[in-house]
Design a protein around this motif. Structure first.
Motif, short mmCIF file in Angstrom:
data_model
loop_
_atom_site.label_atom_id
_atom_site.label_comp_id
_atom_site.label_asym_id
_atom_site.label_seq_id
_atom_site.Cartn_x
_atom_site.Cartn_y
_atom_site.Cartn_z
N TYR A 135 102.92 4.53 41.78
CA TYR A 135 102.39 5.37 40.71
C TYR A 135 103.58 6.09 40.07
N PRO A 136 104.15 5.53 39.03
CA PRO A 136 105.38 6.10 38.45
C PRO A 136 105.20 7.48 37.81
N LEU A 137 103.99 7.84 37.45
CA LEU A 137 103.76 9.13 36.81
C LEU A 137 103.29 10.21 37.78
N ARG A 138 103.28 9.90 39.08
CA ARG A 138 102.86 10.88 40.09
C ARG A 138 103.68 12.16 39.96
N GLY A 139 102.98 13.28 39.86
CA GLY A 139 103.64 14.58 39.76
C GLY A 139 104.07 14.95 38.35
N LEU A 140 103.91 14.05 37.40
CA LEU A 140 104.34 14.31 36.03
C LEU A 140 103.18 14.49 35.06
N VAL A 141 102.05 13.84 35.34
CA VAL A 141 100.92 13.85 34.41
C VAL A 141 100.09 15.12 34.62
N CYS A 142 99.73 15.78 33.49
CA CYS A 142 98.88 16.97 33.53
C CYS A 142 97.59 16.71 32.76
N CYS A 143 96.52 17.31 33.23
CA CYS A 143 95.21 17.23 32.58
C CYS A 143 95.19 18.18 31.39
N SER A 144 94.19 18.05 30.54
CA SER A 144 94.05 18.96 29.39
C SER A 144 93.78 20.39 29.85
N CYS A 145 93.27 20.57 31.09
CA CYS A 145 93.02 21.92 31.61
C CYS A 145 94.30 22.56 32.16
N GLY A 146 95.40 21.79 32.25
CA GLY A 146 96.67 22.31 32.72
C GLY A 146 96.99 21.97 34.17
N SER A 147 96.04 21.41 34.90
CA SER A 147 96.26 21.05 36.31
C SER A 147 96.96 19.69 36.41
N ARG A 148 97.60 19.47 37.55
CA ARG A 148 98.24 18.18 37.80
C ARG A 148 97.18 17.11 38.01
N MET A 149 97.58 15.88 37.78
CA MET A 149 96.69 14.75 38.03
C MET A 149 97.27 13.95 39.20
N THR A 150 96.38 13.42 40.02
CA THR A 150 96.79 12.70 41.21
C THR A 150 96.32 11.24 41.11
N PRO A 151 97.06 10.29 41.68
CA PRO A 151 96.65 8.90 41.62
C PRO A 151 95.37 8.65 42.41
N GLN A 152 94.51 7.78 41.88
CA GLN A 152 93.27 7.38 42.54
C GLN A 152 93.10 5.88 42.33
N GLY A 153 92.23 5.31 43.08
CA GLY A 153 91.89 3.91 42.91
C GLY A 153 90.45 3.68 43.28
#
Length: 176
Positions: A135-153
């Motif tokens: 997951y190359p964007l782990r720790g970099l992607v943020c949600c519109s609410c400002g929280s971090r996003m975590t990889p899921q499957g």
């Protein structure tokens, strides 16, 4: 130091005393976890009952009668279920003081909850989703609410779909 849900500090003795309404909520959380050993289900039950967690506030806000609250999330509930202060202990490093204040939870129930938490921790790991996936964007992607996003499957009919999921959505059981 700090705010302990279920207790207040007695100004004269500097010891913790039970806060009646919050102590009942703590008991309800422990009972609910024993009946349904899932943090998500406990959080959803608290949300459905309209029970909220007070945010630590300044003395001036308290004196003005302002009570700022937020919905319970999984991390708050987990910390509450693991905190030995509800047994009447004060723990500081390696030192454990028994009967330092009134207990809210019985030791048998605390141990039962601890066993259930440990079992769930072993069963539920995110390794089932990764399976070598990067997951190359782990720790970099943020949600519109400002929280971090975590990889899921998630498994589909023919393949697994990989995506990023909002951690706030996950921790607050969909109640934002």
């Amino acid at each position: 130091g700090g705010y302990i849900f279920g207790y207040r500090k007695d100004e004269k003795t500097e010891k913790l005393v039970k806060h009646p309404e919050e102590a009942e909520i703590v008991k309800r959380i422990f009972d609910e976890y024993v009946d349904h050993p899932s943090l998500d289900q406990v959080v959803q039950k608290l949300h459905s009952l309209g029970i909220r967690y007070p945010i630590q506030r300044s003395a001036s806000a308290v004196n003005q009668g302002k009570r700022i609250e937020k919905p319970f999330d999984k991390q708050i509930v987990r910390r509450m279920l693991e905190n030995e202060v509800h047994l009447g202990y004060v723990v500081w490093g390696e030192v454990r003081t028994k009967n330092a204040h009134p207990k809210i939870i019985e030791p048998e129930q605390f141990q039962q909850v601890k066993r259930l938490l440990d079992q769930n921790r072993r069963k539920r790991t995110n390794s089932r989703y990764a399976r070598g996936r990067q997951y190359p964007l782990r720790g970099l992607v943020c949600c519109s609410c400002g929280s971090r996003m975590t990889p899921q499957g998630a498994g589909g009919r023919s393949r697994t779909c990989h995506y990023y999921f909002c951690t706030r959505q996950s921790h607050q059981a969909g109640k934002m």
